[in-house]
Design a protein around this motif. Structure first.
Motif, PDB file in Angstrom:
ATOM      1  N   LEU A 223       0.847  -1.196   0.000  1.00  0.00           N
ATOM      2  CA  LEU A 223       0.000   0.000   0.000  1.00  0.00           C
ATOM      3  C   LEU A 223       0.888   1.255   0.000  1.00  0.00           C
ATOM      4  O   LEU A 223       0.677   2.185  -0.790  1.00  0.00           O
ATOM      5  CB  LEU A 223      -0.921  -0.011   1.231  1.00  0.00           C
ATOM      6  N   MET A 224       1.884   1.249   0.874  1.00  0.00           N
ATOM      7  CA  MET A 224       2.779   2.404   0.970  1.00  0.00           C
ATOM      8  C   MET A 224       3.504   2.630  -0.365  1.00  0.00           C
ATOM      9  O   MET A 224       3.663   3.770  -0.818  1.00  0.00           O
ATOM     10  CB  MET A 224       3.784   2.172   2.106  1.00  0.00           C
ATOM     11  N   CYS A 243      -3.118   0.405   9.061  1.00  0.00           N
ATOM     12  CA  CYS A 243      -2.433  -0.160   7.892  1.00  0.00           C
ATOM     13  C   CYS A 243      -1.705   0.931   7.109  1.00  0.00           C
ATOM     14  O   CYS A 243      -0.845   0.644   6.290  1.00  0.00           O
ATOM     15  CB  CYS A 243      -3.392  -0.943   7.003  1.00  0.00           C
ATOM     16  N   PHE A 244      -2.055   2.181   7.388  1.00  0.00           N
ATOM     17  CA  PHE A 244      -1.347   3.313   6.789  1.00  0.00           C
ATOM     18  C   PHE A 244      -1.102   4.312   7.915  1.00  0.00           C
ATOM     19  O   PHE A 244      -2.033   4.671   8.634  1.00  0.00           O
ATOM     20  CB  PHE A 244      -2.198   3.941   5.680  1.00  0.00           C
ATOM     21  N   ASN A 247       0.260   9.554  10.749  1.00  0.00           N
ATOM     22  CA  ASN A 247       1.070  10.777  10.758  1.00  0.00           C
ATOM     23  C   ASN A 247       1.676  11.064   9.377  1.00  0.00           C
ATOM     24  O   ASN A 247       2.442  11.989   9.206  1.00  0.00           O
ATOM     25  CB  ASN A 247       2.170  10.682  11.821  1.00  0.00           C
ATOM     26  N   HIS A 248       1.327  10.258   8.397  1.00  0.00           N
ATOM     27  CA  HIS A 248       1.812  10.475   7.026  1.00  0.00           C
ATOM     28  C   HIS A 248       1.052  11.655   6.411  1.00  0.00           C
ATOM     29  O   HIS A 248      -0.156  11.777   6.621  1.00  0.00           O
ATOM     30  CB  HIS A 248       1.557   9.191   6.214  1.00  0.00           C
ATOM     31  N   PRO A 249       1.745  12.514   5.664  1.00  0.00           N
ATOM     32  CA  PRO A 249       1.045  13.682   5.092  1.00  0.00           C
ATOM     33  C   PRO A 249      -0.126  13.305   4.185  1.00  0.00           C
ATOM     34  O   PRO A 249      -1.054  14.106   4.014  1.00  0.00           O
ATOM     35  CB  PRO A 249       2.134  14.412   4.299  1.00  0.00           C
ATOM     36  N   LEU A 250      -0.114  12.118   3.625  1.00  0.00           N
ATOM     37  CA  LEU A 250      -1.222  11.744   2.731  1.00  0.00           C
ATOM     38  C   LEU A 250      -2.312  10.935   3.441  1.00  0.00           C
ATOM     39  O   LEU A 250      -3.203  10.380   2.802  1.00  0.00           O
ATOM     40  CB  LEU A 250      -0.687  10.975   1.517  1.00  0.00           C
ATOM     41  N   SER A 251      -2.248  10.875   4.770  1.00  0.00           N
ATOM     42  CA  SER A 251      -3.316  10.183   5.497  1.00  0.00           C
ATOM     43  C   SER A 251      -4.513  11.112   5.692  1.00  0.00           C
ATOM     44  O   SER A 251      -4.379  12.230   6.173  1.00  0.00           O
ATOM     45  CB  SER A 251      -2.805   9.714   6.861  1.00  0.00           C
ATOM     46  N   HIS A 397       1.153   1.882  13.230  1.00  0.00           N
ATOM     47  CA  HIS A 397       1.554   0.527  12.866  1.00  0.00           C
ATOM     48  C   HIS A 397       0.353  -0.341  12.495  1.00  0.00           C
ATOM     49  O   HIS A 397      -0.697  -0.244  13.130  1.00  0.00           O
ATOM     50  CB  HIS A 397       2.281  -0.156  14.033  1.00  0.00           C
ATOM     51  N   PRO A 398       0.553  -1.222  11.496  1.00  0.00           N
ATOM     52  CA  PRO A 398      -0.523  -2.159  11.194  1.00  0.00           C
ATOM     53  C   PRO A 398      -0.754  -3.085  12.386  1.00  0.00           C
ATOM     54  O   PRO A 398       0.159  -3.300  13.195  1.00  0.00           O
ATOM     55  CB  PRO A 398       0.004  -2.942   9.989  1.00  0.00           C
ATOM     56  N   ARG A 399      -1.947  -3.609  12.488  1.00  0.00           N
ATOM     57  CA  ARG A 399      -2.292  -4.585  13.540  1.00  0.00           C
ATOM     58  C   ARG A 399      -2.083  -4.048  14.946  1.00  0.00           C
ATOM     59  O   ARG A 399      -1.778  -4.797  15.868  1.00  0.00           O
ATOM     60  CB  ARG A 399      -1.445  -5.858  13.364  1.00  0.00           C
ATOM     61  N   SER A 400      -2.198  -2.727  15.084  1.00  0.00           N
ATOM     62  CA  SER A 400      -2.035  -2.171  16.433  1.00  0.00           C
ATOM     63  C   SER A 400      -3.372  -1.690  17.001  1.00  0.00           C
ATOM     64  O   SER A 400      -3.433  -1.272  18.144  1.00  0.00           O
ATOM     65  CB  SER A 400      -1.017  -1.031  16.421  1.00  0.00           C
ATOM     66  N   PHE A 401      -4.432  -1.750  16.198  1.00  0.00           N
ATOM     67  CA  PHE A 401      -5.760  -1.335  16.681  1.00  0.00           C
ATOM     68  C   PHE A 401      -6.697  -2.533  16.576  1.00  0.00           C
ATOM     69  O   PHE A 401      -7.069  -2.968  15.493  1.00  0.00           O
ATOM     70  CB  PHE A 401      -6.279  -0.174  15.826  1.00  0.00           C
ATOM     71  N   ILE A 402      -7.038  -3.086  17.734  1.00  0.00           N
ATOM     72  CA  ILE A 402      -7.802  -4.329  17.761  1.00  0.00           C
ATOM     73  C   ILE A 402      -9.175  -4.027  18.346  1.00  0.00           C
ATOM     74  O   ILE A 402      -9.312  -3.755  19.545  1.00  0.00           O
ATOM     75  CB  ILE A 402      -7.061  -5.389  18.630  1.00  0.00           C
ATOM     76  N   THR A 403     -10.187  -4.068  17.490  1.00  0.00           N
ATOM     77  CA  THR A 403     -11.521  -3.672  17.931  1.00  0.00           C
ATOM     78  C   THR A 403     -12.565  -4.497  17.197  1.00  0.00           C
ATOM     79  O   THR A 403     -12.293  -5.016  16.114  1.00  0.00           O
ATOM     80  CB  THR A 403     -11.704  -2.156  17.664  1.00  0.00           C
ATOM     81  N   SER A 404     -13.720  -4.621  17.788  1.00  0.00           N
ATOM     82  CA  SER A 404     -14.791  -5.357  17.112  1.00  0.00           C
ATOM     83  C   SER A 404     -15.538  -4.382  16.214  1.00  0.00           C
ATOM     84  O   SER A 404     -16.410  -3.649  16.666  1.00  0.00           O
ATOM     85  CB  SER A 404     -15.717  -5.989  18.150  1.00  0.00           C
TER      86      SER A 404
END
Ligand SMILES: Cc1ncc(C[n+]2csc(CCOP(=O)(O)OP(=O)(O)O)c2C)c(N)n1
Length: 553
Positions: A223-224, A243-244, A247-251, A397-404
């Protein structure tokens, strides 16, 4: 030498690389627990309910990228797993659930602790098995792991009758499996990829929407690469968060019902949407006819059933995101998007809140985000707090937000945090909870202590069910009903009774130090924050509105 099918099951799990099972024993699964006693490779974690075992397996799977395993007995043990299985199904999480079953001779006779769990879970498992022949165990286990983890990941259930588990067999692990009719497609169609590249070339206001599929497929690098090659900005779904890097300027941030104004307006004004691993849930699209009305939609997904299910699609591509995204990147070049960036730049990226009166949940999350620098693994329960975490914690970071996300299961966060901590013991794991959700699985504090897990718990105590209260404010003319608790326990004392350090804060000035104390504490910690139940989640897209019509944006 012959061994029992229960022993074969454990051997087969070991052969699949399983080293951790979350579960709860009982009569019908007794032979399996007895065989597990001898395993040197598999650790068993005894949760305090089967639902928590399934959620812990799911948290483990989402953080580690491996298949999570949970186990329960027949009847009530199995039905207690159901919510966890459905939660994993909706969020495409690979888990294998093993249930004990009454002996084959009495199935269907309503004997003690009998329930038709394969029937019950058929609609929300990727596949399930009632094991009738002991010799089938090794093959079934191998297939179950393969099905759970390939294509679009999801839960698989294996229901094992007690007499089958006790039957002795010759153990042989199958080499290759052959599943007729199940061949997930990895390569995208070359002609469709060519069309995608053409459309990207032509587009002047393109937006990528990255979904949970990017996290599942571990396609964040691809993706990046596409973003860096083309300069196209990225919005995510709730499940795509992380997954992206935000803090990236294109987020652009998260899109949808409680998404960022920048993401929602950019999608509405876009001339091309590149949807990667998104299932276009109603919370993401708002009123479907108003969703990306000016755009061509390119939809990439491993699951062909997703394409065209909720929104019209102009260019469908079925395939693995890693493969398809890198194919597209290979043939793409930098775009001149300065006018588009100018337009987007003017729209705010975050929801707003007023820092006055009581301590606000949003500022608590912001402080924790700054102090952990996006390096923590965050789990949540379900409610307003969940949406604020999505909005105000900066995930990188990817896989750092775990939610239902899909089922929206209250009680998910705490057990998921247990699974997350097992998957990545070196990282700080924080569960954000509302007092409603926390009370659904708080007994898991025992599992946390028993296993020496340093799980941090941030509890927003607003004395009730905040998100439902907000819905009643908007849709029931403020007729608040069954959303305020008349009794709540003393959460600090409760945590302390489990041997967990705990603290309660009520004011803004206590916040930074309390967060420091929580983060520097070696073990687990409960930080109870007293907040106002009238604090609403903004922006909000009302039912039936398109996503660019936000209240409080
Ligand atoms: C198991 C379950 N039951 C009911 C709901 C409906 N529901 C969604 S949000 C919510 C309120 C959550 O309250 P709390 O956990 O205190 O969080 P808050 O919204 O106050 O932050 C409810 C009841 C749900 N999502 N899950």
């Amino acid at each position: 030498m012959k061994i029992t099918a229960a022993e074969a099951l454990i051997k087969a799990l070991e052969a699949e690389g399983v080293d951790l099972i979350f579960g709860y024993p009982g009569g019908a699964i007794l032979p399996v627990y007895d065989s597990l006693y001898n395993s040197k490779k598999i650790k068993h974690v005894l949760t305090r309910s089967e639902q928590a075992a399934a959620h812990a397996a799911s948290g483990f799977a989402r953080v580690s990228g491996k298949v999570g395993v949970c186990m329960a007995t027949s009847g009530p043990g199995a039905t207690n797993l159901v919510t966890g299985i459905a939660t994993a199904y909706m969020d495409s999480v690979p888990i294998v659930a093993i249930t004990g079953q009454v002996p084959t001779g009495v199935i269907g006779r309503d004997v003690f602790q009998e329930v038709d769990i394969t029937g019950a879970t058929a609609p929300f498992t990727k596949h399930n098995y009632l094991v009738k022949r002991a010799e089938d165990i090794p093959r079934i286990v191998k297939e179950a792991f393969y099905i759970a983890s390939t294509g679009r990941p999801g839960p698989v259930l294996i229901d094992l009758p007690k007499d089958v588990a006790e039957t002795r067999i010759e153990f042989k692990m199958p080499g290759k499996i052959n599943l007729r009719g199940y061949k997930p497609k990895v390569q995208g169609h070359p002609l469709q990829i060519e069309r995608a590249v053409e459309e990207i070339k032509r587009a002047q206001r393109p937006v990528i929407i990255a979904g949970g599929g990017v996290n599942s497929a571990k396609a964040e690098k691809e993706l990046m690469e596409l973003v860096e090659k083309t300069g196209i900005p990225v919005a995510t779904s709730l499940m795509g968060i992380g997954c992206f890097p935000q803090n990236h300027p294109l987020s652009l941030g998260m899109a949808g019902m409680h998404g960022s104004p920048r993401a929602n307006i950019a999608i509405t004004e876009a001339d091309l949407i590149i949807a990667a691993g998104v299932r276009f849930s109603d919370r993401m699209t708002g009123k479907v006819s108003g969703f990306a009305p000016k755009a061509k939609i390119l939809h990439i997904d491993i699951d062909p059933a997703e394409i065209g299910k909720n929104v019209r699609v102009d260019i469908p591509i079925v395939g693995d995101l890693r493969v398809v995204l890198s194919e597209i990147s290979k043939n793409s070049t930098k775009k001149d998007l300065y006018e588009w960036y100018d337009f987007i730049e003017k729209i705010s990226k975050k929801g707003v809140y007023e820092k006055k009166g009581m301590l606000c949940p949003q500022e608590i999350i912001e402080v924790i985000s700054q102090k952990t620098k996006g390096e923590a693994i965050i789990t949540t329960e379900v409610g307003s707090h969940q949406m604020w975490v999505a909005q105000f914690y900066e995930f990188i970071h990817p896989r750092s937000f775990i939610t239902s996300g899909g089922l929206g299961t209250m009680g998910y966060g705490l057990p998921a945090a247990i699974g997350a901590k097992f998957a990545n013991p070196g990282k700080t794991v924080i569960n954000f909870a509302g007092d409603g959700s926390f009370q659904m699985n708080l007994a898991e504090m025992a599992t946390i202590v028993e296993n020496n897990l340093a799980v941090k718990m941030v509890l927003f105590n607003n004395g009730g069910l905040g998100l439902v209260r907000q819905l009643q404010e908007f849709y029931c003319d403020g007729r608040y009903h069954q959303v305020n608790f008349k009794f709540t326990p003393d959460f600090v004392k409760l945590a302390e009774s489990y041997g967990i350090k705990a603290e309660r804060i009520e004011s803004r000035k206590e916040l930074p130090q309390a967060v420091d104390r929580m983060l520097s504490e070696e073990g687990s910690f409960l930080l109870e924050c007293m907040v106002d139940i009238r604090e609403n989640v903004y922006p909000m897209v009302l039912n039936g509105s398109p996503i660019n019509k936000m209240i409080g944006g």
